[in-house]
Write an enzyme that holds these catalytic residues in place. Structure first.
Site, PDB file in Angstrom:
ATOM      1  N   SER A  15       0.840  -1.196   0.000  1.00  0.00           N
ATOM      2  CA  SER A  15       0.000   0.000   0.000  1.00  0.00           C
ATOM      3  C   SER A  15       0.874   1.244   0.000  1.00  0.00           C
ATOM      4  CB  SER A  15      -0.920   0.015   1.228  1.00  0.00           C
ATOM      5  OG  SER A  15      -0.154   0.109   2.426  1.00  0.00           O
ATOM      6  N   LYS A  16       0.241   2.404  -0.058  1.00  0.00           N
ATOM      7  CA  LYS A  16       0.985   3.665  -0.132  1.00  0.00           C
ATOM      8  C   LYS A  16       1.925   3.866   1.050  1.00  0.00           C
ATOM      9  CE  LYS A  16      -2.366   6.237  -2.938  1.00  0.00           C
ATOM     10  NZ  LYS A  16      -3.291   7.378  -2.990  1.00  0.00           N
ATOM     11  N   ARG A  17       1.562   3.312   2.199  1.00  0.00           N
ATOM     12  CA  ARG A  17       2.410   3.523   3.378  1.00  0.00           C
ATOM     13  C   ARG A  17       3.766   2.819   3.255  1.00  0.00           C
ATOM     14  NH1 ARG A  17       2.175  -0.693   7.158  1.00  0.00           N
ATOM     15  NH2 ARG A  17       0.642  -2.311   6.697  1.00  0.00           N
ATOM     16  N   HIS A  18       3.864   1.873   2.321  1.00  0.00           N
ATOM     17  CA  HIS A  18       5.132   1.184   2.112  1.00  0.00           C
ATOM     18  C   HIS A  18       6.058   1.966   1.188  1.00  0.00           C
ATOM     19  CE1 HIS A  18       2.610  -2.447   3.242  1.00  0.00           C
ATOM     20  NE2 HIS A  18       3.607  -2.475   4.099  1.00  0.00           N
ATOM     21  N   GLY A  19       5.552   3.014   0.545  1.00  0.00           N
ATOM     22  CA  GLY A  19       6.376   3.794  -0.378  1.00  0.00           C
ATOM     23  C   GLY A  19       5.794   3.783  -1.777  1.00  0.00           C
TER      24      GLY A  19
END
Length: 461
Positions: free
Chosen positions: A240-244
């Site tokens: 997801s976006k939180r992983h980069g």
């Protein structure tokens, strides 16, 4: 049989890094088997599909070197064909017009949920007589799915995946406005394009049974299916976006080489013994379904950077210099002198970089067309430098007959001894002036490459 694979992205956003891996696997399988790799743009979602997203997908595939065969197939241009197939099933008694409204279906679903029952919509119109059809109501077209027995998807990676047919409803093939659903369009397009192998993420496994039933209803041969596990983040959670970065173009902007990213994606869920560095030619030769793993792969950004650093070091100096110069010139045009400096310095620069952005930043030290960028640490050193010592450095360089890095090092070492300093102390402040930073490649080599005039220009407060 000629192997034909396809990559079928939706142009509703960037090319996801996981989708890029799917495209790579389809490409390699086709090339390994001397087959075809086709591209289909699934743009039937007219509200969310954009021209910009479509262009971004095409550019990303080109950047990755995943060249497809034949013309691009645009799903939206095939609506009449999709309708033709759906209506042929109605005529054959394998599909039917359903007039139940969304409100009616929602009420039945709510009733089942209240009773804590699994909801399957059994349409009252499945076997209705034409005489019962209401007027002024636009129906959907539903496939008559089998109500008994099982459907078995023979997945080449996952094995036999079985589902009870009683768990499947009669899926909608045409909406009330006549537009095809994804499930219908995919099956018809895969058949018409001659697709023999479907390699895609295992998030599509839930669709596979319904699509297989439709293939069989139409009398089509079901393509071989391979559902690959998705890519997860370093923590094991769904990416997801939180992983980069999620989009392929983001990795390009971050400074990854396409061959390094492809190598990394290849090894993310596929293996060939203990081999880590795998060229495109080797990948085509070695790729097989048997080499795929059944478990979700995890992104490892450190490993990705290390692999990119390897490809940077292996790249030809002139080719790499051209890439870096093009990146620099996206912001500022530079002279042939600066370009020559970057080429001369490349052999020393590339072992120090992991990403192209690192390489670009260091290459800017050799650009003489605009003021050197100076870090805060270097600026402090420059402000505190003794003017007399700075003048002696300038005089030493001016007096050189041979302006080579070895001679420059020898003479500056002599100056350091005269000034009762260690060479490292002297170079500490010279580096701040010449490189604009407290870290840099060899300052002696930098001075040699920049030449006397540009070196003296920098050795001023």
């Amino acid at each position: 049989m000629t192997v034909v694979t396809r990559f079928a992205p939706s142009p509703t956003g960037f090319l996801h890094i996981g989708s890029a891996r799917t495209a790579l696997f389809n490409y390699l399988f086709a090339r390994k088997n001397n087959g075809k790799f086709l591209l289909r743009i699934e743009d039937t979602d007219k509200e969310r599909s954009t021209q910009e997203a479509m262009q971004a997908i095409l550019e990303s595939l080109k950047w990755l070197g995943l060249d497809y065969d034949d013309e691009v197939v645009y799903q939206s241009a095939r609506e009449a064909r999709h309708q033709e197939v759906a209506y042929s099933l109605v005529e054959a008694g394998k599909a039917y017009f359903c007039f139940s409204s969304q409100e009616e279906i929602a009420a039945l679903r709510a009733e089942a949920m209240a009773k804590k029952q699994h909801f399957i919509f059994n349409s009252p119109w499945r076997n209705a007589d034409v005489a019962q059809y209401p007027t002024g109501v636009k129906p959907v077209v539903r496939l008559k799915a089998p109500r008994e027995g099982v459907t078995v998807v023979k997945d080449l990676l996952q094995g036999d995946v079985v589902i009870q047919n009683c768990q499947l409803d009669d899926m909608v093939m045409l909406r009330s406005d006549g537009s095809p659903t994804y499930m219908l369009a995919v099956v018809v397009d895969d058949q018409d394009m001659g697709i023999t192998h479907i390699i895609r993420g295992d998030d599509h496994l839930s669709n596979a049974h319904r699509q297989q039933i439709l293939y069989e209803a139409l009398g089509y041969k079901v393509p071989a299916m391979v559902h690959i596990p998705l890519i997860h983040g370093p923590d094991g959670a769904k990416l997801s976006k939180r992983h980069g970065a999620l989009g392929t173009e983001s990795y390009k902007e971050m400074g990854y080489l396409p061959e390094a990213l492809c190598n990394y994606l290849l090894r993310l869920g596929w293996s060939h013994g203990d081999d880590e560095i795998i060229s495109r030619d080797q990948a085509i030769k070695w790729f097989s379904i048997e080499g795929l793993g059944k478990s979700a792969a995890r992104l490892d950004f450190d490993r990705m950077k290390n692999l990119n650093a390897h490809y940077l070091r292996q790249k030809n100096d002139s080719e790499l210099a051209e890439i870096v110069i093009n990146i620099i010139e996206e912001d500022h045009a530079i002279s042939n002198v600066s370009k020559g400096n970057i080429l001369k310095a490349m052999a020393s620069l590339k072992p120090r970089a992991e990403l192209l952005v690192d390489l670009k930043q260091m290459a800017l030290m050799y650009v003489v067309d605009f003021p050197l960028s100076i870090t805060a640490e270097a600026r402090q050193i420059i402000l505190n430098t003794d003017e007399n010592l700075l003048m002696q450095v300038r005089e030493t360089l001016t007096s050189l007959g041979n302006f080579s890095k070895d001679v420059i090092q020898e003479k500056l070492k002599e100056l350091a001894e005269l000034a009762n300093m260690k060479l490292g102390e002297l170079m500490h402040f010279i580096r701040a002036f010449i490189a604009g930073d407290v870290k840099s490649p060899s300052v002696f080599e930098m001075i040699e490459i920049l030449g006397l005039e540009h070196s003296l220009n920098r050795l001023k407060k």
